[in-house]
Scaffold this active site. Structure first.
Site, PDB file in Angstrom:
ATOM      1  N   SER A  55     -37.166  27.671 -21.706  1.00 21.39           N
ATOM      2  CA  SER A  55     -36.701  28.351 -20.494  1.00 21.39           C
ATOM      3  C   SER A  55     -37.595  29.546 -20.176  1.00 21.39           C
ATOM      4  O   SER A  55     -37.846  29.850 -19.011  1.00 21.39           O
ATOM      5  CB  SER A  55     -35.260  28.833 -20.676  1.00 21.39           C
ATOM      6  OG  SER A  55     -34.414  27.760 -20.918  1.00 21.39           O
TER       7      SER A  55
ATOM      8  N   LYS B 224     -31.109  37.993 -25.982  1.00 20.55           N
ATOM      9  CA  LYS B 224     -31.658  37.665 -24.658  1.00 20.55           C
ATOM     10  C   LYS B 224     -30.872  38.327 -23.532  1.00 20.55           C
ATOM     11  O   LYS B 224     -29.669  38.556 -23.660  1.00 20.55           O
ATOM     12  CB  LYS B 224     -31.630  36.142 -24.460  1.00 20.55           C
ATOM     13  CG  LYS B 224     -32.537  35.389 -25.432  1.00 20.55           C
ATOM     14  CD  LYS B 224     -32.503  33.891 -25.191  1.00 20.55           C
ATOM     15  CE  LYS B 224     -33.453  33.166 -26.142  1.00 20.55           C
ATOM     16  NZ  LYS B 224     -33.280  31.697 -26.059  1.00 20.55           N
TER      17      LYS B 224
ATOM     18  N   HIS C  78     -33.859  20.503 -22.509  1.00 16.34           N
ATOM     19  CA  HIS C  78     -32.419  20.531 -22.793  1.00 16.34           C
ATOM     20  C   HIS C  78     -31.769  19.223 -22.339  1.00 16.34           C
ATOM     21  O   HIS C  78     -30.968  18.629 -23.058  1.00 16.34           O
ATOM     22  CB  HIS C  78     -31.736  21.674 -22.019  1.00 16.34           C
ATOM     23  CG  HIS C  78     -32.125  23.054 -22.431  1.00 16.34           C
ATOM     24  ND1 HIS C  78     -32.579  23.992 -21.540  1.00 16.34           N
ATOM     25  CD2 HIS C  78     -32.126  23.655 -23.637  1.00 16.34           C
ATOM     26  CE1 HIS C  78     -32.815  25.123 -22.177  1.00 16.34           C
ATOM     27  NE2 HIS C  78     -32.566  24.947 -23.455  1.00 16.34           N
TER      28      HIS C  78
ATOM     29  N   ARG D 123     -38.082  21.276 -31.392  1.00 14.28           N
ATOM     30  CA  ARG D 123     -39.280  20.862 -30.671  1.00 14.28           C
ATOM     31  C   ARG D 123     -40.489  20.780 -31.576  1.00 14.28           C
ATOM     32  O   ARG D 123     -41.157  19.774 -31.652  1.00 14.28           O
ATOM     33  CB  ARG D 123     -39.571  21.845 -29.517  1.00 14.28           C
ATOM     34  CG  ARG D 123     -38.577  21.757 -28.396  1.00 14.28           C
ATOM     35  CD  ARG D 123     -38.636  22.956 -27.507  1.00 14.28           C
ATOM     36  NE  ARG D 123     -38.316  24.166 -28.244  1.00 14.28           N
ATOM     37  CZ  ARG D 123     -38.170  25.358 -27.724  1.00 14.28           C
ATOM     38  NH1 ARG D 123     -38.340  25.527 -26.434  1.00 14.28           N
ATOM     39  NH2 ARG D 123     -37.850  26.394 -28.460  1.00 14.28           N
TER      40      ARG D 123
HETATM   41  O1  PNS Z   1     -30.851  28.692 -26.501  1.00 14.30           O
HETATM   42  P1  PNS Z   1     -30.788  29.707 -27.614  1.00 14.30           P
HETATM   43  O2  PNS Z   1     -30.833  31.126 -27.061  1.00 14.30           O
HETATM   44  O3  PNS Z   1     -31.823  29.498 -28.682  1.00 14.30           O
HETATM   45  O4  PNS Z   1     -29.356  29.490 -28.314  1.00 14.30           O
HETATM   46  C1  PNS Z   1     -28.964  30.315 -29.379  1.00 14.30           C
HETATM   47  C2  PNS Z   1     -27.442  30.340 -29.467  1.00 14.30           C
HETATM   48  C3  PNS Z   1     -26.840  30.847 -28.159  1.00 14.30           C
HETATM   49  C4  PNS Z   1     -26.921  28.938 -29.758  1.00 14.30           C
HETATM   50  C5  PNS Z   1     -27.078  31.290 -30.641  1.00 14.30           C
HETATM   51  O5  PNS Z   1     -27.555  32.584 -30.378  1.00 14.30           O
HETATM   52  C6  PNS Z   1     -25.577  31.348 -30.901  1.00 14.30           C
HETATM   53  O6  PNS Z   1     -25.045  30.475 -31.569  1.00 14.30           O
HETATM   54  N1  PNS Z   1     -24.911  32.399 -30.359  1.00 14.30           N
HETATM   55  C7  PNS Z   1     -23.500  32.634 -30.613  1.00 14.30           C
HETATM   56  C8  PNS Z   1     -23.334  33.685 -31.739  1.00 14.30           C
HETATM   57  C9  PNS Z   1     -23.524  33.006 -33.072  1.00 14.30           C
HETATM   58  O7  PNS Z   1     -22.644  32.285 -33.526  1.00 14.30           O
HETATM   59  N2  PNS Z   1     -24.704  33.166 -33.674  1.00 14.30           N
HETATM   60  C10 PNS Z   1     -25.076  32.412 -34.880  1.00 14.30           C
HETATM   61  C11 PNS Z   1     -24.896  33.179 -36.135  1.00 14.30           C
HETATM   62  S1  PNS Z   1     -26.167  34.356 -36.346  1.00 14.30           S
END
Ligand code: PNS
Length: 169
Positions: free
Chosen positions: A129, A42, A18, A91
């Site tokens: 993570s 999560k 990150h 990645r």
């Molecule tokens: O680090 P991650 O868990 O892969 O990040 C994913 C994250 C938090 C960026 C994604 O789940 C997100 O954007 N969450 C907010 C809700 C949303 O807008 N989801 C996207 C449309 S399905």
């Protein structure tokens, strides 16, 4: 107009992968906002406040990086923030499906939502993570995977998580 981008994620905890992406974004754009966002798939081990604190600590030498949190749709945050794009790390090929789906869903909801993918240094390519949490949980050395200021916090939290799990068994 300063060009600001959003780096969203769970950051549970922030890893060197990150950090790598945030530093690359900070070198490319005027302003970077790291956004601790809710991923409903999560169950985080750190609270939103704790994750924000860790990110602030890791990025304290970067004057154009700020940290915020949001519990809602990323595109809603994006629209009211004035950011020009979402920046995400890509990645390996295995990330592609998931990231592509998110980028397309975000664009379907908000046509102006651009997603830019940056690739990390090759040594951070496999880092996540969840790998870090698992190594810490069973007493492995995570110092090569997370920034130095994060190590002790993760080890303490995961040792505690494992102790609670064993108590329940
Ligand atoms: O680090 P991650 O868990 O892969 O990040 C994913 C994250 C938090 C960026 C994604 O789940 C997100 O954007 N969450 C907010 C809700 C949303 O807008 N989801 C996207 C449309 S399905």
């Amino acid at each position: 107009m300063p060009r600001m981008v959003i780096c969203p994620g769970s950051f549970d905890p922030i890893t060197k992968g990150h950090e790598d992406i945030i530093r690359r974004a900070a070198a490319l754009f005027d302003q970077v906002r790291v956004l601790v966002s809710t991923n409903p798939e999560k169950s985080p081990i750190f609270s939103v406040q704790e994750r924000m604190e860790l990110i602030r600590d890791v990025c304290k030498d970067l004057p154009n990086v700020e940290v915020d949190s949001f519990n809602g749709l990323l595109v809603d945050y994006l629209a009211q923030s004035g950011a020009v794009a979402i920046v995400k790390g890509l990645r390996a090929v295995s990330d592609f499906d998931y990231e592509f789906q998110q980028a397309m869903a975000n664009r379907a909801m908000q046509p102006q939502a651009e997603t830019i993918f940056l690739t990390p240094n090759v040594k951070n390519m496999f880092l996540s993570s969840s790998v870090v949490r698992q190594i810490a949980r069973f007493g492995g050395d995570i110092s090569q995977f997370v920034p130095a200021c994060v190590v002790d916090r993760v080890v303490a939290r995961m040792t505690e998580a494992n102790r609670k799990y064993l108590e329940k068994e």
